[in-house]
Structures are given as C-alpha cells and as structure tokens.
Write a protein that holds these residues in place. Structure first.
Motif, PDB file in Angstrom:
ATOM      1  N   GLY A 105       0.772  -1.472   0.004  1.00 17.54           N
ATOM      2  CA  GLY A 105       0.169  -0.138  -0.077  1.00 17.54           C
ATOM      3  C   GLY A 105       0.634   1.269  -0.002  1.00 17.54           C
ATOM      4  O   GLY A 105       0.262   2.360  -0.146  1.00 17.54           O
ATOM      5  N   ARG A 106       1.986   1.146   0.170  1.00 17.98           N
ATOM      6  CA  ARG A 106       2.987   2.351   0.173  1.00 17.98           C
ATOM      7  C   ARG A 106       3.302   2.766  -1.160  1.00 17.98           C
ATOM      8  O   ARG A 106       3.116   2.026  -2.389  1.00 17.98           O
ATOM      9  N   ILE A 107       3.469   4.029  -1.425  1.00 14.92           N
ATOM     10  CA  ILE A 107       3.732   4.707  -3.081  1.00 14.92           C
ATOM     11  C   ILE A 107       5.240   4.707  -3.071  1.00 14.92           C
ATOM     12  O   ILE A 107       6.002   5.382  -2.141  1.00 14.92           O
ATOM     13  N   THR A 138      12.066   4.150  -3.494  1.00 12.04           N
ATOM     14  CA  THR A 138      12.005   4.883  -2.427  1.00 12.04           C
ATOM     15  C   THR A 138      10.557   5.113  -1.989  1.00 12.04           C
ATOM     16  O   THR A 138       9.879   5.560  -3.012  1.00 12.04           O
ATOM     17  N   ALA A 139      10.036   5.009  -0.682  1.00 13.62           N
ATOM     18  CA  ALA A 139       8.615   5.165  -0.374  1.00 13.62           C
ATOM     19  C   ALA A 139       8.332   6.618  -0.242  1.00 13.62           C
ATOM     20  O   ALA A 139       9.414   7.335   0.217  1.00 13.62           O
ATOM     21  N   VAL A 140       7.327   7.065  -0.644  1.00 14.09           N
ATOM     22  CA  VAL A 140       6.938   8.681  -0.397  1.00 14.09           C
ATOM     23  C   VAL A 140       6.852   8.720   0.940  1.00 14.09           C
ATOM     24  O   VAL A 140       6.129   7.958   1.794  1.00 14.09           O
ATOM     25  N   SER A 141       7.384   9.925   1.320  1.00 12.22           N
ATOM     26  CA  SER A 141       7.387   9.887   2.830  1.00 12.22           C
ATOM     27  C   SER A 141       6.087  10.561   3.412  1.00 12.22           C
ATOM     28  O   SER A 141       4.972  10.707   2.883  1.00 12.22           O
ATOM     29  N   VAL A 158       5.388  16.979   0.350  1.00 10.16           N
ATOM     30  CA  VAL A 158       4.860  17.613   1.427  1.00 10.16           C
ATOM     31  C   VAL A 158       3.793  16.585   1.996  1.00 10.16           C
ATOM     32  O   VAL A 158       3.354  15.575   1.372  1.00 10.16           O
ATOM     33  N   PRO A 159       3.344  16.536   3.117  1.00 11.81           N
ATOM     34  CA  PRO A 159       2.092  15.739   3.482  1.00 11.81           C
ATOM     35  C   PRO A 159       1.018  15.601   2.826  1.00 11.81           C
ATOM     36  O   PRO A 159       0.719  16.777   2.242  1.00 11.81           O
ATOM     37  N   GLY A 160       0.436  14.467   2.567  1.00 10.81           N
ATOM     38  CA  GLY A 160      -1.060  14.432   1.796  1.00 10.81           C
ATOM     39  C   GLY A 160      -1.972  15.187   2.340  1.00 10.81           C
ATOM     40  O   GLY A 160      -2.141  15.309   3.564  1.00 10.81           O
TER      41      GLY A 160
END
Length: 328
Positions: A122-124, A140-143, A187-189
């Motif tokens: 489920g990680r991007i 790399t996973a999106v932060s 940036v955070p979603g």
C-alpha cells in the motif's frame, strides 16, 4: 488449458482486427474529435507486441521516450526506452517490484524521469530514471506514510522542472489526496475537498492555468477541479461533467493549453472523449471513440506538443494507441 487460451486469444484478436478494420472504413471520415484517428495501432517493445495488465503509461523528455506498465502475467513494473526491449529495475536485494496496479511515469528535469508504483504493502514508491538508463539504485517510499489502494497519478509542474504533483485515492476512505514534490521531498498528503471517489483520480498541469484534476464521483459522473497554485494548496470547487463510468477518468493538457478528458463507459466499455480550453470550459460534447473499441481499463493520455494520444489495453491484453486530439 494453455492451448485453449491461445486459441481463444487468437480468435479474439482476429475478431477485434476485423472490427477495427470495419470501424476504420466506416468512421475514418467522421472522427469525433479534431485530428482523431479512426483506428488503433498496436504498440511494440523490442521485437514483440506489448501486453499488459492495466494501463500503460509513457512520458517524453528531451527526445527520449520511457514507457512503463504492469506485467501481463506478473506484478512486475516493466520499462522500455524508445520502444526497445523490456527490462526491470530490481530492489537492492535482487527482488522484483510487486504491484497490483498500473505504474506511471512523468518527465523530471530536462533529461530524466520519475517512475511511480503502488506496492503490495500500500505504500507509494518512486525512483528517478535517467535518459541513459541509469537510475538511483533503489525504490523509495513517498514520505509521511502516504498510502493508497489504487494507482497514483503524477504530473510535472512545468516543463524542465523538478517540481511534481501527485494525486491518489485514500487507503482508508474515498477521499482524494494530493502531495507536492519540491525537488527534494514530499509534503504531507492533503485532502482535495469537495469530492469523494471510489476510483483513482487523475491530474495534469496546464502551463496557462495550473493544475487540473478529474475523478469519478460516487454518482459515476466525471468531476473536475482546478488548483490556482502549482503546489496544489488552493483547489476550487469540483464540477460535474456528465458521463457514466465505472473506472478512473483521465486528463491531459497540450502545450497550447487545450485539454482532453477521457473515461470508459460502464455500459459498453467504450472510451469517450471531451475537449476543454485552458480555462476548463468544454469545447464540445462527449464523443465516443470513433473506432468503437472496448477496454476494461482506464485509458491513458500522452502529450506530444499540442497533440494528445490515447493509450488503450484491448480485450486481448495488448496495448494500442491512437491520436485522440490535435489540440485545435
């Protein structure tokens, strides 16, 4: 069983080919959108036809073409430069990528690309790929723990720049979220207010009017919204555009600001198109693909200067493309 599948597939291909030819002769003079071709052309990589599960994505940067797709018989993210042989980038431990959804690729800077896929966790994940085939060496996973249960859509925020904007379906509900990449971090979603969707949204950057997103509403219509900021901090109201879809609509903007939106009709699985000007005003009604082909997947859109091409995975599992709009 393998033989039966091959026979069925050959029969289906023959049927689709015959249908395409008849549709071409019947509709070539009556293309619904300006510049729209009357038939679809089979896509190839290396010396073979390109087969995929889901939608193939492609991007061009400084004369280089990069295509990405989910394998027809596996969950691997496959890539091809300039229609060459398919290849994959493995994880540092040698394992292959694993995804249940269509990956996507966008230009990055002046001679690179950024490739995205939703992992089976489920990680991007994303990776920078250079035009010479080199890459950063790992996915790399999106932060900020950003996750989704569908494909993501990403756009380059200005030609030649390293700024990106991504939209995706929430992993816990039907919200649409967006995240801006400033060249070194995400940036955070943030929730795009005013719409709920059971499908993955789509986003594009219009050089004249900013970001535009489309989504399937919970009423199955196509909904559309604009951000007045390239960072996605100021989204306007979502407006209904009609249509009737079971899948994800898509949007693309040409270099001249003209835009095209597509969706797959939930009743007959055929692609529909509608053109818009840079201000988001429709310049015509919805029109059905002039060749009448069917698909069970979202239709991708690819921009070459002012022209917009559609990418379709046919019922036979192979990928096809056609010019859908010349931007006039």
């Amino acid at each position: 069983m393998h033989t039966s599948w091959k026979r069925w597939r050959l029969a289906l291909i023959a049927m689709l080919t015959a249908f395409a030819l008849s549709a071409t002769f019947a509709n070539s003079a009556f293309a619904a959108e300006p510049g729209e071709w009357g038939t679809w052309v089979e896509e190839h990589v290396g010396n073979q036809s390109l087969a995929a599960r889901g939608t193939m994505s492609e991007a061009r940067n400084n004369g280089t073409l990069l295509q990405v797709w989910r394998g027809e018989t596996n969950n691997i993210v496959w890539l091809s430069f300039n229609n060459g042989n398919a290849f994959q980038y493995t994880n540092p431990d040698g394992s292959s990528t694993q995804t249940y959804f269509s990956p996507t690729v966008v230009p990055y800077g002046t001679n690179s690309f950024m490739v995205f896929h939703t992992g089976t966790d489920g990680r991007i994940y994303y990776a920078q790929v250079n035009s010479d085939g080199s890459w950063v060496g790992s996915w790399t996973a999106v932060s900020w723990g950003q996750r989704t249960n569908m494909a993501v859509s990403v756009t380059q925020v200005g030609a030649g720049l390293t700024a990106l904007y991504m939209v995706y379906h929430s992993s816990t509900d039907d919200r649409v979220l967006g995240s801006y990449w400033n060249g070194w971090d995400w940036v955070p979603g943030q929730t795009l207010p005013g719409v709920l969707t059971p499908a993955a949204p789509s986003v594009t950057y219009n050089r004249y009017t900013g970001l535009w997103a489309v989504a399937r509403g919970e009423d199955n219509q196509v909904w559309m919204a604009r951000s007045y900021s390239g960072t996605g901090n100021n989204w306007g109201n979502w407006t209904a555009q009609g249509g009737n879809t079971y899948d994800s609509p898509t949007v693309a903007a040409g270099n001249n600001g003209q835009m095209l939106v597509s969706y797959v009709d939930q009743n007959n699985y055929r692609t529909n198109f509608r053109t818009y000007n840079a201000a988001g005003q429709p310049t015509g009604n919805w029109s059905q693909d002039s060749a009448g082909w069917q698909t069970v997947y979202s239709v991708g859109l690819s921009v070459i200067y002012n022209s917009i091409y559609a990418i379709l995975t046919g019922l036979d599992g192979y990928v096809y493309y056609k010019a859908a709009y010349d931007g006039s």
